[in-house]
Design an enzyme around this catalytic site. Sequence first.
Site, mmCIF file in Angstrom:
data_model
loop_
_atom_site.group_PDB
_atom_site.id
_atom_site.type_symbol
_atom_site.label_atom_id
_atom_site.label_comp_id
_atom_site.label_asym_id
_atom_site.label_seq_id
_atom_site.Cartn_x
_atom_site.Cartn_y
_atom_site.Cartn_z
ATOM 1 N N GLY A 36 14.572 63.365 11.967
ATOM 2 C CA GLY A 36 15.233 62.235 12.622
ATOM 3 C C GLY A 36 14.184 61.444 13.392
ATOM 4 O O GLY A 36 13.671 60.428 12.952
ATOM 5 N N CYS A 56 23.339 52.939 39.749
ATOM 6 C CA CYS A 56 23.513 53.336 41.139
ATOM 7 C C CYS A 56 23.091 54.777 41.366
ATOM 8 O O CYS A 56 23.892 55.624 41.785
ATOM 9 C CB CYS A 56 24.947 53.125 41.565
ATOM 10 S SG CYS A 56 25.312 51.389 41.594
#
Length: 422
Positions: free
Chosen positions: A279, A348
């Site tokens: 991959g 955040c």
Amino acid sequence: MDSMLDDRFVLDDSSAVGLSEQFGTPLYVVSEAAFRSRLRRYREAFAAAYSATRLSYASKANSILMILRIAHEEGYDIDVASEGELRAALLAGIPASHCHLHGNAKTERELDFALEQGIGEILVDNFRELDRLRVRNLGSTKLMLRLAPGVDPKTHQAIRTGQADTKFGFSIADGSAERAVDFCLSHKLPLHGFHCHVGSQLLDPDAQRAGGAQIAAFAVAMEGKSAFTATLLNVGGGLGVRYLPEHHPMPVEEYCQLIVDAIGGAIGDRHPTLAQEPGRSVIAEAGVTLYRVEVVKDVSTTKGPKRYVVVDGGLSDNPRSAMYEAKYEVRAIASGETSLATVSGKHCETDTLFSDVHLPTNLAEGDLIQVLCTGAYNASMASNYNRFPRPACVLLGLDGQAKVIQRRETWDQMFSSQVLPG
Ligand code: LLP
């Protein structure tokens, strides 16, 4: 090809500016030429090392439909690890007979769907799955047993899978693998051979060599004990890539030869088909991510002044730094004297993307940076954390044209699943 040659795909400055203006940022960009050349090189290297080979593309690395289609055009079958990945391959126009299904907890539904579609192979992970397969009509689907060879790869612990303490596969050491073979034979299940995948981003191929040798030795042992002849041995994926200039993955020609030698040493004059399912090594270096700088902030720390370059993406489009302490090479689409900076995302939390990178001192809001080697496990692992839309992906085609192959997620798509009862 020279192993030291740095042929990772990089955007030139004017293309980077043009693409950001046309498609916005953050933007995944994949070079078709770079992807195809890696697929070909792997295929040719494997074929040069052994006469009966098969390659599958591990779609979890990047399952954008066009990426799957290109891999298939280059002669690869598709390795899928879920119903979703199988659906992606089917939507890309790839017949199920050219796909094989992985998974350590395949549901009845996943098995039924894959069998209905006529999946080429199922890589069986456990006895529960064998029980489920025993009572199903397998049609022309072949079975392979995933084995845990008990070898310890040197890579980040989250992507080590070959060791004895693993949730994947039938252990050779504790006799489960042999019992699984006997189960298949006694229930006349269409067993064809064995598989292992020892880990990912392997820069040291020792574990891969050991894994290949182990499954081959196991195949030979089963011939003696159970009169079963394996016609297919698959050693998974795992070859590493050059995230940083100092990373030196083994050239694929040497790697394929090493795998073939490891297996050849055990199988003698037998001649099974050998398979791999890469991959990362075929897609990672073919892709980059473009970000726009939103804020440059200089802060005072106990160790002295520190510069944060905050970009318009982060954890949601590339979780690999947070998950695997992954390092990347970052380049500014600007020049000038450089100083050290930390590139952060706009999520955040402390979503440091890349620490201590050299970036132009005069880098400012609105400038672009590109991050190399993000073709694998970025788009496929992206999330909506903080309600960020997933980025678009553009393919730079062989004709030089940029084509959108994944649109930027829209607000409508993001909220279409939401329900406010009453
Ligand atoms: N085959 C099997 C059964 C696998 O589990 C994997 C990857 C592959 C092939 C492909 O391995 P590759 O050639 O890409 O190394 N999300 C992590 C990587 C997880 C890999 C899981 N299995 C990351 O971003 O590093």
